[in-house]
Motif scaffolding. Structure first.
Motif, PDB file in Angstrom:
ATOM      1  N   THR A 195       2.092   2.024  -3.469  1.00  0.00           N
ATOM      2  CA  THR A 195       0.818   2.179  -4.321  1.00  0.00           C
ATOM      3  C   THR A 195       0.162   3.534  -4.035  1.00  0.00           C
ATOM      4  OG1 THR A 195       0.273  -0.168  -4.255  1.00  0.00           O
ATOM      5  CG2 THR A 195      -1.534   1.291  -4.818  1.00  0.00           C
ATOM      6  N   GLY A 196       0.233   4.147  -2.789  1.00  0.00           N
ATOM      7  CA  GLY A 196      -0.447   5.351  -2.398  1.00  0.00           C
ATOM      8  C   GLY A 196       0.634   6.240  -3.029  1.00  0.00           C
ATOM      9  N   ARG A 238      -4.686  -1.707  -5.474  1.00  0.00           N
ATOM     10  CA  ARG A 238      -5.258  -1.390  -4.328  1.00  0.00           C
ATOM     11  C   ARG A 238      -6.502  -2.431  -3.858  1.00  0.00           C
ATOM     12  NH1 ARG A 238      -8.528   3.914  -4.535  1.00  0.00           N
ATOM     13  NH2 ARG A 238      -9.754   2.717  -5.811  1.00  0.00           N
ATOM     14  N   THR A 292      -2.981   0.917 -10.872  1.00  0.00           N
ATOM     15  CA  THR A 292      -2.790   1.291  -9.435  1.00  0.00           C
ATOM     16  C   THR A 292      -3.951   0.985  -8.785  1.00  0.00           C
ATOM     17  OG1 THR A 292      -1.058   2.749 -10.331  1.00  0.00           O
ATOM     18  CG2 THR A 292      -2.067   2.889  -7.975  1.00  0.00           C
ATOM     19  N   ASN A 294       0.846  -1.313   0.034  1.00  0.00           N
ATOM     20  CA  ASN A 294      -0.190   0.099   0.056  1.00  0.00           C
ATOM     21  C   ASN A 294       0.762   1.171   0.000  1.00  0.00           C
ATOM     22  OD1 ASN A 294      -2.544  -1.126  -0.207  1.00  0.00           O
ATOM     23  ND2 ASN A 294      -2.661  -1.365   1.925  1.00  0.00           N
ATOM     24  N   ASN A 295       2.089   1.274   0.566  1.00  0.00           N
ATOM     25  CA  ASN A 295       2.785   2.501   0.626  1.00  0.00           C
ATOM     26  C   ASN A 295       3.313   2.796  -0.771  1.00  0.00           C
ATOM     27  OD1 ASN A 295       2.683   2.676   3.381  1.00  0.00           O
ATOM     28  ND2 ASN A 295       4.692   1.586   3.782  1.00  0.00           N
ATOM     29  N   LEU A 322      -1.252   9.203  -5.771  1.00  0.00           N
ATOM     30  CA  LEU A 322      -0.704  10.763  -5.797  1.00  0.00           C
ATOM     31  C   LEU A 322      -0.124  11.366  -6.809  1.00  0.00           C
ATOM     32  CD1 LEU A 322      -1.231  13.008  -3.415  1.00  0.00           C
ATOM     33  CD2 LEU A 322       1.112  12.338  -2.792  1.00  0.00           C
TER      34      LEU A 322
END
Length: 562
Positions: free
Chosen positions: A332-333, A392, A388, A329-330, A337
């Motif tokens: 991917t975030g 998620r 992406t 998730n890191n 963004l």
């Protein structure tokens, strides 16, 4: 006595069932069992030998026939000298060699089953001959061994100073030693004692400390590794049912105690029978009650064993997924963004790039013509954004799938949502297996009372099984939801155009530990656990299959009244 009678009855029923399967297949045509060619030593009593009538006999022989019986294949047994048997295994003449001792050197060429017995090797000498305290002291002495045996290999590697005299059989080695020739014989302890007694060789005895026990089992070339799996599984079945112990007691147990014990027992037999007649009625009643209680407990334990195994796996999966999800998730975030920023920056830069392109006709970006890049970059950015989002969603689905939920907590479950999530989790497996996948979700949104996690677990297992059944990417796979005509049940169907399931196998699909994919790592637990989950949710699991055409699996739940 009751155990023996029960075993005879079970063996008879299994034999009749296996015979019927062999003679008549699902299409009413005659079928033949697989035939496995086994080689054995003709002079290695009481493990394996040729009796006075020329028939194979011994512990290993009877064990092989028992394994063949429970595993559903036939054997052709060839009794020969050990060297010929071993050479025949290596050159492919025989499929399996029974009673072969394991060694690291042999393991480079041969696949071994789990061991069925341990054999100790002893150094035999004449009573008036030379003596040693340890096998390491026989350097310079003439030592008889069976040709190509494990002790032959042992002497070559461990005592290179010994003068090795290879002979075809154990009896040849013991006769030569007893006749005054050579110094020692290094042979298996129990067969040597057995042969010494049978041949009347009273002037030889075991000396020194025995060589470490050798594990006897079945051996085959790597190309026949599936046979080793069959024999290992058969051994496990015989051990758990007590059949192996019966065979052991028949051939080896009687050698452990002196015959005089039986004579003493006979003296008291009359008095014992009188006592037994008095208490026999009470014992029979108690035994019947106890047996029924044990059978009941055994069924309950068996029913829960597979779910306990799966529950342990799911607990470990929950911990693993939580950690992996955080790590995924890191980055991917960051992608989620940064991609919109890149897209906005590209759109802002377009007017300047267009102006530059008018002035510089051969303008390139990244080694490609500007006009081509101008058309492709929006598509690439959009594809990156979709990918992406997909990452998620998959991570979230995995976290939901692995999250621990108590069985007693039930809630409304939209089968359309659960099915879509399960398909998304195994999307890669589906795309690898077929180009003809179809997902049909009922617009009426069938809703049931249950556990979304458990239903996903069942669906993933069934979809992966369907993927495994497809023989090419042209095979079709369809997953659908629907509501029954009477409106009382919700149904999920998984239909594949794969290899199908034989009619005689369908009834066993949900049996614990039964699998047709053992050589590919199957445990036989997936469908058993799935059937238990569906039953716990008041549902049904059914299979409809035609061999060579495909299979339809239907999962049915009571429809929740809205």
């Amino acid at each position: 006595m009751k155990l023996s009678l029960s075993w005879l009855l079970i063996s008879f029923l299994m034999t009749q069932f296996a015979w019927s399967l062999e003679r008549v297949g699902p299409n009413g045509q005659s079928q033949q069992k697989r035939v496995v060619h086994i080689a054995a030593d003709y002079n290695y009593p009481p493990y394996e030998f040729t009796d006075e009538r020329g028939n194979p006999a011994g512990y290993n022989v009877e064990l092989s026939y028992a394994i063949a019986e429970v595993m559903g294949f036939q054997i052709e047994l060839t009794m020969t000298d050990w060297k010929s048997a071993y050479a025949g295994l290596l050159d492919g003449t025989y499929d399996v060699l029974q009673g072969i001792a394991h060694s690291e050197e042999r393991a480079k060429l041969i696949k071994f089953s789990s061991p069925h017995s341990i054999v100790n090797q002893s150094l035999f000498a004449r009573k008036d001959g030379p003596k040693v305290d340890d096998i390491s002291e026989i350097s310079g002495h003439e030592v008889l061994v069976q040709n190509a045996s494990i002790m032959h290999e042992y002497l070559k590697q461990r005592v290179p100073g010994a003068i090795i005299i290879p002979v075809p059989t154990h009896s040849d080695a013991l006769r030569l030693l007893a006749s005054g020739k050579y110094d020692f014989a290094l042979t298996a302890n129990l067969p040597s004692l057995y042969l010494s007694k049978e041949l009347g060789l009273s002037n030889i005895e075991p000396i020194a400390r025995p060589v470490a026990g050798q594990r006897l089992g079945y051996g085959a070339l790597p190309k026949n590794e599936d046979l080793i799996a069959l024999f290992s599984e058969g051994l496990a079945i015989l051990k758990n049912t007590g059949r192996q112990q019966e065979i052991y007691d028949k051939w080896l147990g009687t050698l452990d105690g002196p015959k005089v014990q039986w004579k003493k027992l006979g003296q008291y037999a009359f008095y014992t029978i009188l006592v037994l007649l008095v208490v026999l009625g009470g014992i029979m009643v108690w035994n019947t009650m106890l047996r029924k209680e044990v059978e009941k407990r055994s069924r309950e334990l068996k029913a829960h064993q597979e779910q306990l195994i799966q529950a342990d796996k799911m607990a470990s999966l929950g911990v693993l997924v939580s950690g992996v999800a955080h790590e995924i998730n890191n980055p991917t975030g960051l992608l989620m963004l940064n991609i919109p920023i890149l897209k906005s920056a590209w759109e802002d830069a377009l007017p300047y790039l267009d102006k530059q392109a008018e002035e510089e006709k051969d303008l390139t970006l990244g080694g490609l013509p500007y006009q081509r890049i101008k058309g492709e970059i929006p598509y690439l950015l959009e594809e990156m954004q979709n990918s992406t989002d997909r990452i998620r969603n998959i991570v979230n689905d995995l976290k939901d799938f692995a999250r621990e939920q108590p069985d007693e907590v039930a809630h409304e479950v939209d089968l359309n949502v659960v099915v879509a999530t399960a398909v998304r989790l195994v999307d890669q497996s589906i795309r690898t297996a077929t180009d003809c996948f179809e997902l049909l979700l009922d617009h009426r949104k069938p809703t049931v009372l249950g556990s979304s996690q458990r239903i996903e677990q069942v669906l993933i297992n069934l979809i992966l099984n369907a993927c495994d059944a497809l023989e090419s990417k042209d095979g079709s796979l369809r997953v659908s939801t629907s509501i029954s005509q009477d409106g009382g049940e919700a149904m999920i169907r998984i239909v594949d155009g794969g290899c199908g399931i034989p009619a005689d196998v369908i009834s066993r699909l949900t049996d614990p530990f039964y699998t047709t994919k053992r050589e590919r790592g199957g445990t036989g637990l997936g469908l058993s656990v799935s059937a238990g989950i569906i039953k716990a949710l008041q549902g049904r699991l059914s299979f409809d299959s035609t061999e060579g055409k495909g299979t339809t699996v239907t999962v049915t739940f009571p429809l929740l009244n809205q």
